[in-house]
Write an enzyme that holds these catalytic residues in place. Structure first.
Site, mmCIF file in Angstrom:
data_model
loop_
_atom_site.group_PDB
_atom_site.id
_atom_site.type_symbol
_atom_site.label_atom_id
_atom_site.label_comp_id
_atom_site.label_asym_id
_atom_site.label_seq_id
_atom_site.Cartn_x
_atom_site.Cartn_y
_atom_site.Cartn_z
ATOM 1 N N THR A 161 59.056 -42.000 16.732
ATOM 2 C CA THR A 161 57.735 -42.413 17.013
ATOM 3 C C THR A 161 57.003 -41.242 17.420
ATOM 4 O OG1 THR A 161 56.626 -43.610 19.052
ATOM 5 C CG2 THR A 161 58.449 -42.311 19.599
ATOM 6 N N LYS A 176 56.642 -50.604 35.726
ATOM 7 C CA LYS A 176 56.379 -50.914 34.413
ATOM 8 C C LYS A 176 57.664 -51.347 33.497
ATOM 9 C CE LYS A 176 54.160 -50.557 29.863
ATOM 10 N NZ LYS A 176 53.569 -49.704 28.719
ATOM 11 N N ASN A 215 54.348 -41.720 19.596
ATOM 12 C CA ASN A 215 53.524 -42.154 20.822
ATOM 13 C C ASN A 215 54.476 -41.648 22.054
ATOM 14 O OD1 ASN A 215 53.013 -43.743 23.162
ATOM 15 N ND2 ASN A 215 52.414 -45.475 21.921
ATOM 16 N N LYS A 256 55.388 -43.957 25.110
ATOM 17 C CA LYS A 256 56.530 -44.967 24.577
ATOM 18 C C LYS A 256 57.700 -44.161 24.729
ATOM 19 C CE LYS A 256 55.983 -48.096 20.768
ATOM 20 N NZ LYS A 256 56.112 -48.269 19.429
ATOM 21 N N ASP A 264 58.993 -51.425 17.682
ATOM 22 C CA ASP A 264 57.836 -51.998 17.310
ATOM 23 C C ASP A 264 57.272 -53.103 18.173
ATOM 24 O OD1 ASP A 264 55.859 -51.438 14.803
ATOM 25 O OD2 ASP A 264 55.844 -53.680 15.118
ATOM 26 N N GLU A 318 55.182 -48.540 7.976
ATOM 27 C CA GLU A 318 55.169 -49.905 8.554
ATOM 28 C C GLU A 318 54.693 -50.832 7.477
ATOM 29 O OE1 GLU A 318 53.291 -50.463 12.045
ATOM 30 O OE2 GLU A 318 53.825 -49.138 13.198
ATOM 31 N N ARG A 337 59.469 -53.653 26.625
ATOM 32 C CA ARG A 337 59.996 -52.456 25.859
ATOM 33 C C ARG A 337 61.309 -52.377 26.785
ATOM 34 N NH1 ARG A 337 56.199 -49.825 25.974
ATOM 35 N NH2 ARG A 337 55.592 -50.365 23.625
ATOM 36 N N PHE A 378 49.672 -46.787 28.720
ATOM 37 C CA PHE A 378 48.965 -46.582 27.200
ATOM 38 C C PHE A 378 48.347 -47.935 26.334
ATOM 39 C CE2 PHE A 378 51.796 -48.198 23.847
ATOM 40 C CZ PHE A 378 52.966 -48.093 24.525
ATOM 41 N N GLY A 379 47.648 -47.868 25.388
ATOM 42 C CA GLY A 379 47.322 -49.176 24.805
ATOM 43 C C GLY A 379 46.612 -50.262 25.795
HETATM 44 P P1 IMP Z 1 53.383 -49.895 17.570
HETATM 45 O O1 IMP Z 1 54.766 -50.597 17.967
HETATM 46 O O2 IMP Z 1 53.590 -48.489 17.646
HETATM 47 O O3 IMP Z 1 53.026 -50.490 16.114
HETATM 48 O O4 IMP Z 1 52.226 -50.352 18.273
HETATM 49 C C1 IMP Z 1 52.034 -51.350 19.326
HETATM 50 C C2 IMP Z 1 50.520 -51.503 19.712
HETATM 51 O O5 IMP Z 1 50.737 -52.700 20.630
HETATM 52 C C3 IMP Z 1 50.321 -50.194 20.390
HETATM 53 O O6 IMP Z 1 49.322 -49.490 19.855
HETATM 54 C C4 IMP Z 1 49.539 -50.896 21.706
HETATM 55 O O7 IMP Z 1 48.088 -51.144 21.505
HETATM 56 C C5 IMP Z 1 50.222 -52.422 21.899
HETATM 57 N N1 IMP Z 1 51.231 -52.172 22.977
HETATM 58 C C6 IMP Z 1 52.811 -52.389 22.509
HETATM 59 N N2 IMP Z 1 53.521 -52.249 23.649
HETATM 60 C C7 IMP Z 1 52.341 -51.822 24.584
HETATM 61 C C8 IMP Z 1 52.668 -51.499 25.863
HETATM 62 O O8 IMP Z 1 53.573 -51.315 26.607
HETATM 63 N N3 IMP Z 1 51.387 -51.203 26.728
HETATM 64 C C9 IMP Z 1 50.066 -51.291 26.036
HETATM 65 N N4 IMP Z 1 50.166 -51.713 24.776
HETATM 66 C C10 IMP Z 1 51.214 -51.921 24.130
#
Ligand code: IMP
Length: 186
Positions: free
Chosen positions: A8, A165, A10, A13, A66, A37, A171, A142-143
């Site tokens: 990752t 959280k 991120n 994460k 993911d 991906e 997760r 995040f996100g």
């Molecule tokens: P990926 O798993 O890296 O492809 O990204 C998943 C996307 O889903 C992230 O960029 C966030 O926008 C959203 N996402 C997934 N898990 C979370 C979380 O725990 N909090 C907030 N957004 C999340």
């Protein structure tokens, strides 16, 4: 036990995973290989292929996580496209799309794919149900954290400390399932 590698880029994460792993005495490290991906609406397929591709490059056992946000009144959108949608329209865009809709039910799903040294893939999933808030609140995480309120709570994920959280999140659930299996298998 040797380190467990996580593909990752991120950091948010990774920090969530690191905090949970430490409670199991497992040390995790970020692995700098590309996360390929595939385009699919199934997180399981995306995580599996990404883990396999990364393991073929790194030649190490590793995990890929993911995840996505699935909104009921939008038939599960943005789902597997969450990362792309977040980058393009962000939180403001999602709130705008939901304006006037009374059903704000949503869930987050996480899939963790473990690739063994001989390229076997094992999957672990976690889900958290909740709703999309009327306004963005909080600055942690995040996100989409500022607009997701898990069932049984009044705070958004972004208003919680990492520990809270992790206890409630998709997760956290998926990773604890993985860690139980991992520490009993190796
Ligand atoms: P990926 O798993 O890296 O492809 O990204 C998943 C996307 O889903 C992230 O960029 C966030 O926008 C959203 N996402 C997934 N898990 C979370 C979380 O725990 N909090 C907030 N957004 C999340």
């Amino acid at each position: 036990m040797s380190a467990l590698y996580v593909v990752t880029s991120n950091y948010s994460k990774f920090n969530e995973l690191k905090s949970i792993a430490s409670k199991y005495g497992v040390n995790i490290e970020m692995l700098d290989v590309p996360k390929f991906e595939i385009q699919h609406d199934d997180l399981e397929a995306i995580a599996s292929y990404a883990a396999l591709a990364a393991a073929l490059i790194a030649r190490k056992p590793l995990i890929v996580e993911d995840s996505g946000l699935f909104i009921e009144s939008l038939n599960g959108f943005p789902g597997a496209l969450s990362s792309y949608v977040y980058k393009k329209i962000g939180i403001a865009g999602i709130l705008k799309v939901l304006e006037g809709l009374s059903n704000r039910r949503a869930y987050f799903k996480s899939v963790i794919a473990y690739a063994s040294i001989d390229y076997n893939i094992k999957l672990f999933t976690g889900v958290v149900y909740g709703r999309i808030s009327e306004k963005a609140r909080g600055s942690n995480g995040f996100g989409f954290d500022p607009i997701f309120i898990p069932d049984g709570d009044t705070r958004t994920f972004a208003e919680m400390e990492l520990e809270d959280k992790n206890r409630l999140s998709h997760r956290g659930a998926a990773f604890r399932k993985f860690l139980e299996w991992f520490i009993n298998s190796f």
